[in-house]
Design a protein around this motif. Structure first.
Motif, PDB file in Angstrom:
ATOM      1  N   ALA A   1       9.130  11.789  -2.963  1.00  0.00           N
ATOM      2  CA  ALA A   1       8.658  11.272  -1.675  1.00  0.00           C
ATOM      3  C   ALA A   1       7.671  12.253  -1.051  1.00  0.00           C
ATOM      4  CB  ALA A   1       9.829  11.041  -0.735  1.00  0.00           C
ATOM      5  N   ILE A   2       6.690  11.723  -0.343  1.00  0.00           N
ATOM      6  CA  ILE A   2       5.695  12.580   0.298  1.00  0.00           C
ATOM      7  C   ILE A   2       6.311  13.314   1.495  1.00  0.00           C
ATOM      8  CG2 ILE A   2       3.769  11.142  -0.435  1.00  0.00           C
ATOM      9  CD1 ILE A   2       3.663  10.006   2.408  1.00  0.00           C
ATOM     10  N   ASP A   3       5.728  14.441   1.830  1.00  0.00           N
ATOM     11  CA  ASP A   3       6.120  15.175   3.030  1.00  0.00           C
ATOM     12  C   ASP A   3       5.341  14.641   4.223  1.00  0.00           C
ATOM     13  OD1 ASP A   3       7.928  16.958   1.804  1.00  0.00           O
ATOM     14  OD2 ASP A   3       6.260  18.230   1.138  1.00  0.00           O
ATOM     15  N   PRO A   4       5.911  14.722   5.414  1.00  0.00           N
ATOM     16  CA  PRO A   4       5.155  14.292   6.591  1.00  0.00           C
ATOM     17  C   PRO A   4       4.016  15.246   6.910  1.00  0.00           C
ATOM     18  CG  PRO A   4       7.250  15.259   7.249  1.00  0.00           C
ATOM     19  CD  PRO A   4       7.278  15.169   5.749  1.00  0.00           C
TER      20      PRO A   4
ATOM     21  N   ASP B   1       1.814   5.679  -2.050  1.00  0.00           N
ATOM     22  CA  ASP B   1       2.727   6.690  -1.499  1.00  0.00           C
ATOM     23  C   ASP B   1       4.091   6.088  -1.163  1.00  0.00           C
ATOM     24  OD1 ASP B   1       1.068   8.862  -1.679  1.00  0.00           O
ATOM     25  OD2 ASP B   1       0.389   8.794   0.399  1.00  0.00           O
ATOM     26  N   ASN B   2       5.112   6.944  -1.270  1.00  0.00           N
ATOM     27  CA  ASN B   2       6.486   6.586  -0.933  1.00  0.00           C
ATOM     28  C   ASN B   2       7.013   7.652   0.020  1.00  0.00           C
ATOM     29  OD1 ASN B   2       9.236   6.018  -0.811  1.00  0.00           O
ATOM     30  ND2 ASN B   2       9.450   5.664  -3.011  1.00  0.00           N
ATOM     31  N   ALA B   3       7.413   7.228   1.229  1.00  0.00           N
ATOM     32  CA  ALA B   3       7.921   8.184   2.215  1.00  0.00           C
ATOM     33  C   ALA B   3       9.435   8.389   2.119  1.00  0.00           C
ATOM     34  CB  ALA B   3       7.544   7.735   3.623  1.00  0.00           C
TER      35      ALA B   3
ATOM     36  N   TYR C   1       0.818  -1.205   0.000  1.00  0.00           N
ATOM     37  CA  TYR C   1       0.000   0.000   0.000  1.00  0.00           C
ATOM     38  C   TYR C   1       0.854   1.259   0.000  1.00  0.00           C
ATOM     39  CZ  TYR C   1      -3.897   3.043   1.355  1.00  0.00           C
ATOM     40  OH  TYR C   1      -4.865   4.026   1.384  1.00  0.00           O
ATOM     41  N   ALA C   2       1.916   1.267   0.815  1.00  0.00           N
ATOM     42  CA  ALA C   2       2.834   2.410   0.873  1.00  0.00           C
ATOM     43  C   ALA C   2       4.225   1.879   1.168  1.00  0.00           C
ATOM     44  CB  ALA C   2       2.407   3.410   1.941  1.00  0.00           C
ATOM     45  N   THR C   3       5.243   2.534   0.632  1.00  0.00           N
ATOM     46  CA  THR C   3       6.616   2.077   0.788  1.00  0.00           C
ATOM     47  C   THR C   3       7.486   3.218   1.314  1.00  0.00           C
ATOM     48  OG1 THR C   3       8.386   0.853  -0.323  1.00  0.00           O
ATOM     49  CG2 THR C   3       7.365   2.656  -1.569  1.00  0.00           C
ATOM     50  N   GLY C   4       8.781   2.899   1.523  1.00  0.00           N
ATOM     51  CA  GLY C   4       9.700   3.917   2.008  1.00  0.00           C
ATOM     52  C   GLY C   4       9.495   4.288   3.457  1.00  0.00           C
ATOM     53  N   LEU C   5       8.974   3.350   4.256  1.00  0.00           N
ATOM     54  CA  LEU C   5       8.738   3.563   5.684  1.00  0.00           C
ATOM     55  C   LEU C   5       9.602   2.575   6.456  1.00  0.00           C
ATOM     56  CD1 LEU C   5       4.900   3.857   5.309  1.00  0.00           C
ATOM     57  CD2 LEU C   5       6.329   5.655   6.300  1.00  0.00           C
TER      58      LEU C   5
END
Length: 431
Positions: free
Chosen positions: A313-316, A279-281, A222-226
């Motif tokens: 990458a998304i912002d927090p 999303d990718n963090a 679902y989301a990566t980079g975490l």
């Protein structure tokens, strides 16, 4: 002052797989729950009080509270009796959980109640237990296994979970690495090209909540980079998944020419992310600097402590000082607390080890205000004093570490402790 709370007790049941459940099946009179004289050792905002609802339960991780006010706790490790899940019941409505039973012979972190099931995770699997109409587990010895074969490399192995309103379950699969170095946690070692860890870890996976024996091939990344998520919650106002990431460690230890010990103790930020599918963090390629309000290229991938990166990458949604280990996240939807808390987020900072030789920090619960579904303004420390003293906080050798959060049916806030297994209940003394 005193807060009035309604509890529903439970009926006697037959022994199930050697577990005896007992109680009554009638509403108790409206009972008065009184904070402990010392507020359970906590420092709270004016008007709030706290009590120790239970103690010495084991290393309590995440927690779920039933509509009747009974509690299920997931333990990091099973007790000596072999119980990894503890069920607690308040028999007389005084707020103290004196009736305790256990089941589930596995450790782990995840715990959630939704649509008539109790969901619980080990470090490799996710189970669900059918509940009766009083939210009691029907067959504790025979849970349904809904997810299996998740990776566990003994680093960031916990599988926290949450459900949405459409039959999906979201599971954290933490990265079995600090920063995807060629040699993990080795000074000067550079990052692996393409970071192959991200294929099976370092993100949030979505599965069906009612399908048995799912594996990776049945789920969606679902989301990566975490790097690792322990605290997560479904925001009902936004109908969206929010998570708290544990930021990477050892900037100074691994790249001493680029970072001082002080910089390494406060960076990178612990970040709150609002996630959508795809999303990718940015982990491991970037981290977030909460003072510069920028995404910074990781030194393993060519950064120097200043160079920006992660354009895709998304912002927090919000960022907090580093190495405080956010292990619990809860959006408050109750009405007991003052209106400012409605739809805002409570975050339990468990405390880390990676600030040394600087003083350790965390070991408290903070409140993050929200406005129109977005983090708004600065966070504030809501509940402090878990550590026992400022000296214990600085050393990291603390009495209690807040971990899991849950909201009671009356709107009170429950906080677990994964040192001594204390279960705190925070109430607002209405005037």
């Amino acid at each position: 002052m005193k807060t009035k709370v309604l509890f529903t007790s439970f009926i006697p049941m037959m022994a199930v797989a050697g577990l005896l459940w007992y109680g009554t099946n009638k509403h108790t009179d409206i009972a008065t729950v009184t904070p402990d004289a010392d507020n359970a050792g906590l420092t709270l905002p004016a008007g709030f009080g706290a009590l120790k609802a239970a103690d010495n339960t084991g290393r309590a991780r995440h927690i779920a509270v039933t509509p009747a006010g009974d509690i299920y706790i997931k333990l990091a490790r099973p007790t000596k009796e072999g119980n990894g899940i503890i069920y607690l019941h308040d028999g007389n409505g005084d707020g103290k959980l004196e009736n305790t039973k256990g089941f589930g012979n596995y450790g782990g972190t995840g715990m959630y109640i939704k649509n008539g099931y109790l969901y619980a995770s080990s470090n490799t699997e996710v189970y669900r237990y059918k509940l009766n109409d009083k939210q009691e587990v029907i067959d504790a010895a025979a849970p349904e296994k809904i997810i299996t074969g998740l990776i566990d490399r003994r680093q960031h192995e916990t599988k926290s979970l949450v459900l949405d309103n459409e039959g999906n379950i979201y599971v954290n699969i933490g990265a079995y690495s600090n920063s995807c170095q060629q040699k993990d946690r080795t000074p000067g070692s550079m990052g692996q090209e393409g970071c192959p860890i991200l294929d099976s870890a370092g993100g949030i996976w979505q599965f069906k909540a009612d399908k048995l024996n799912q594996t990776y091939k049945d789920g969606v990344r679902y989301a990566t980079g975490l790097r690792n998520v322990v605290g997560l919650d479904w925001n009902q106002q936004n109908n969206q998944l929010f998570v708290m990431q544990h930021g990477r460690d050892q900037l100074h230890d691994l790249f001493p020419a680029m970072y001082t010990t002080q910089e390494s103790s406060i960076y990178p930020a612990e970040c709150l992310y609002a996630l959508k599918r795809g999303d990718n963090a940015g982990w491991p390629y970037i981290y977030y600097n909460q003072d510069l309000h920028k995404k910074i290229m990781a030194p393993e991938y060519g950064g120097d402590g200043k160079k920006e990166g992660g354009q895709n990458a998304i912002d927090p949604a919000a960022a907090y000082p580093g190495h405080m280990a956010p292990n619990g996240l809860l959006f408050y939807t109750g009405s007991q607390f003052p209106a400012k808390y409605k739809n805002g987020a409570f975050i339990a900072f468990h405390g880390s080890w990676n600030r040394a030789p600087e003083p350790q920090a965390g070991f408290f619960v903070v409140f993050q205000p929200f406005k129109d579904g977005k983090a708004f303004g600065n966070y504030e420390v809501f509940a402090d004093g878990f550590s026992g003293s400022p000296e214990k906080t600085a050393s990291g050798r603390v009495d209690h570490k807040p971990c899991g959060l849950a909201q009671g049916p009356d709107g009170s806030l429950y906080v677990t402790d994964d040192v001594k297994g204390t279960i705190y209940r925070i109430i607002y003394n209405k005037k």
